[in-house]
Design an enzyme around this catalytic site. Sequence first.
Site, mmCIF file in Angstrom:
data_model
loop_
_atom_site.group_PDB
_atom_site.id
_atom_site.type_symbol
_atom_site.label_atom_id
_atom_site.label_comp_id
_atom_site.label_asym_id
_atom_site.label_seq_id
_atom_site.Cartn_x
_atom_site.Cartn_y
_atom_site.Cartn_z
ATOM 1 N N HIS A 247 3.418 11.845 5.362
ATOM 2 C CA HIS A 247 3.233 10.949 4.201
ATOM 3 C C HIS A 247 3.654 9.524 4.573
ATOM 4 O O HIS A 247 4.828 9.178 4.520
ATOM 5 C CB HIS A 247 4.060 11.460 3.013
ATOM 6 C CG HIS A 247 3.766 10.767 1.728
ATOM 7 N ND1 HIS A 247 3.762 11.410 0.511
ATOM 8 C CD2 HIS A 247 3.457 9.464 1.443
ATOM 9 C CE1 HIS A 247 3.473 10.546 -0.455
ATOM 10 N NE2 HIS A 247 3.296 9.358 0.087
ATOM 11 N N LEU B 139 -0.065 3.082 5.643
ATOM 12 C CA LEU B 139 -0.380 2.168 6.751
ATOM 13 C C LEU B 139 -0.530 0.725 6.290
ATOM 14 O O LEU B 139 -0.297 -0.212 7.044
ATOM 15 C CB LEU B 139 -1.715 2.558 7.392
ATOM 16 C CG LEU B 139 -1.853 3.864 8.158
ATOM 17 C CD1 LEU B 139 -3.307 4.062 8.537
ATOM 18 C CD2 LEU B 139 -0.981 3.834 9.403
ATOM 19 N N ARG B 140 -1.042 0.560 5.076
ATOM 20 C CA ARG B 140 -1.333 -0.755 4.458
ATOM 21 C C ARG B 140 -2.553 -1.460 5.044
ATOM 22 O O ARG B 140 -2.991 -2.458 4.515
ATOM 23 C CB ARG B 140 -0.125 -1.700 4.545
ATOM 24 C CG ARG B 140 1.152 -1.153 3.939
ATOM 25 C CD ARG B 140 1.026 -0.907 2.466
ATOM 26 N NE ARG B 140 2.331 -0.682 1.843
ATOM 27 C CZ ARG B 140 2.511 0.132 0.802
ATOM 28 N NH1 ARG B 140 1.507 0.803 0.289
ATOM 29 N NH2 ARG B 140 3.707 0.274 0.275
ATOM 30 N N ASN C 299 -4.115 4.954 -0.479
ATOM 31 C CA ASN C 299 -3.978 3.809 -1.397
ATOM 32 C C ASN C 299 -3.507 2.546 -0.684
ATOM 33 O O ASN C 299 -2.399 2.074 -0.853
ATOM 34 C CB ASN C 299 -3.016 4.142 -2.549
ATOM 35 C CG ASN C 299 -1.645 4.557 -2.088
ATOM 36 O OD1 ASN C 299 -1.491 5.214 -1.068
ATOM 37 N ND2 ASN C 299 -0.629 4.163 -2.813
ATOM 38 N N HIS D 255 6.593 14.719 -1.801
ATOM 39 C CA HIS D 255 7.810 14.059 -2.310
ATOM 40 C C HIS D 255 8.357 14.669 -3.596
ATOM 41 O O HIS D 255 8.596 13.974 -4.562
ATOM 42 C CB HIS D 255 7.646 12.534 -2.402
ATOM 43 C CG HIS D 255 6.460 12.003 -3.169
ATOM 44 N ND1 HIS D 255 6.030 12.530 -4.347
ATOM 45 C CD2 HIS D 255 5.653 10.946 -2.914
ATOM 46 C CE1 HIS D 255 4.999 11.832 -4.791
ATOM 47 N NE2 HIS D 255 4.743 10.870 -3.936
ATOM 48 N N ASN E 222 8.961 5.555 -6.069
ATOM 49 C CA ASN E 222 8.348 6.522 -6.964
ATOM 50 C C ASN E 222 7.864 7.741 -6.171
ATOM 51 O O ASN E 222 7.106 7.565 -5.222
ATOM 52 C CB ASN E 222 7.163 5.895 -7.703
ATOM 53 C CG ASN E 222 6.662 6.791 -8.820
ATOM 54 O OD1 ASN E 222 7.450 7.526 -9.418
ATOM 55 N ND2 ASN E 222 5.375 6.758 -9.084
ATOM 56 N N ASP F 8 7.417 9.069 3.273
ATOM 57 C CA ASP F 8 6.747 8.223 2.282
ATOM 58 C C ASP F 8 6.991 6.743 2.659
ATOM 59 O O ASP F 8 7.265 5.905 1.803
ATOM 60 C CB ASP F 8 7.225 8.522 0.856
ATOM 61 C CG ASP F 8 6.339 7.886 -0.207
ATOM 62 O OD1 ASP F 8 5.376 7.172 0.147
ATOM 63 O OD2 ASP F 8 6.620 8.087 -1.400
ATOM 64 N N HIS G 262 6.902 -3.075 2.268
ATOM 65 C CA HIS G 262 6.606 -4.179 1.349
ATOM 66 C C HIS G 262 7.121 -5.474 1.945
ATOM 67 O O HIS G 262 8.034 -5.474 2.765
ATOM 68 C CB HIS G 262 7.274 -3.937 -0.007
ATOM 69 C CG HIS G 262 6.598 -2.869 -0.810
ATOM 70 N ND1 HIS G 262 5.365 -3.050 -1.378
ATOM 71 C CD2 HIS G 262 6.986 -1.600 -1.115
ATOM 72 C CE1 HIS G 262 5.011 -1.936 -2.005
ATOM 73 N NE2 HIS G 262 5.966 -1.038 -1.858
HETATM 74 ZN ZN LIG Z 1 3.398 9.374 -4.060
#
Ligand SMILES: [Zn+2]
Length: 431
Positions: free
Chosen positions: A62, A65-66, A96, A234, A280, A307, A311
């Site tokens: 999980h 990569l962005r 996402n 998660h 989250n 995860d 940022h």
């Molecule tokens: Zn998630």
Amino acid sequence: MGAILINNGHVIDPAQKINEICSVLVKDGKVAKIGKRIVKPKTCTVINAKGKIVTPGWIDMHVHLREPGREDQETIATCTRAAAKGGITSICSMPNSGQIADNQAVVEFIVSRAKRDGVVNVFPYGAITKGLKGEELAEIWEMKDAGIVGVSEDHRDVQNLALFRMAIKYCKTFNVPIICHSENENLACGGVMHEGKVSTYLGLPGNPASAESSAIAAQIILSEEADYPLHFTHVSAAASIESIRCAKKRKIAVTADCTSHHFSLTDEACLGYNTAAKVNPPLRSEKHKNAVLKGLKDGTIDCICTDHAPHTFRDKYVDFEHAAFGIVGLETLIPLVITNLVNKKVLTLRQAIEKVTVNPAGVVNIDKGSLKVGMDADITVIDLKEERVVDKNNFESKGRNTPFDGMKLKGWPTLTMVAGKIVMKDGNLRV
Ligand SMILES: [Zn+2]
């Protein structure tokens, strides 16, 4: 490519039930031999692994990569460098990004960019619905053709259960694993941290544990009805883990993972409006953290992931309510597992390694996670005695958003090998 002999390490390969001092010979990028007395070939690099742990390369199932779309936060190059530094040889990437992986073109881009820039293996997931909007199914078959290893609606769960039910049937037809980010949006209701004493104290809107647990309960029922496995990623809440435990007892084919932050921290990490701990699903109370630890221990939770969600400084350097959700994890996974799970006797070393090698490989059906002869020589070497303070300024990741900065952790990776190539040694990248 010359041969490499990793000599006299403590090799732990749960897939082959190996847990002893022995050596691994790597030739032409593959595991050539594993055993106690390996005759050293004439031309061969020898790595002395005495006193170290040698495991199949760790898999993080999980990761964000962005790229494509948010290269200011991370790129495939920086993300895979971070993985290599952290002792991780394979990552599964969530859809996402700035450009959502809901079609063949984006998946093909990720696969080809990972081939060009990637330092470790990248296995992409595709979205379940177009644009992660939860309205119509994405091009799942076409994406499978392009190389996805599963689908996920990470970040936003599919709220329409009829559509999710259709997705399960579709994925069953094409044998595509489903990785569930389970969250009822009505219950989560814009919460920015776990709903509990700490959120009340800070005066912040809470995301209750039931938002996750009720979604998981419903998804388990759909899994049973369709007779198709689901993987819950998660997991963070006690009732979620109890539901998964019951489902497994009833032989419903579900699996689960938890992140390294959910077994390490509670919502108290958010005190002082610490946006580095905003994530989250949220960091929850002691009760929930203990449930995660129990789930890891009794095998309800099969896998461990990060995860990893990088940022920019600006994404996080705002008031708590407006800060982005996410924690970077690739470069702290191994020391957190060793320090908080192995050294605290929650898991044995073998159990911990199973959850980052053979188990995730099984969930997403990839030929990784073991040192069987003939497999790609993806190998992680760990020094259990090395103690170091986490310094986010030394990260290869562009993300600095970690609540673990400044913490002293024990047990760090000292070598990462991908397909026979040493990509990290003694903390330094070789690429
Ligand atoms: Zn998630």
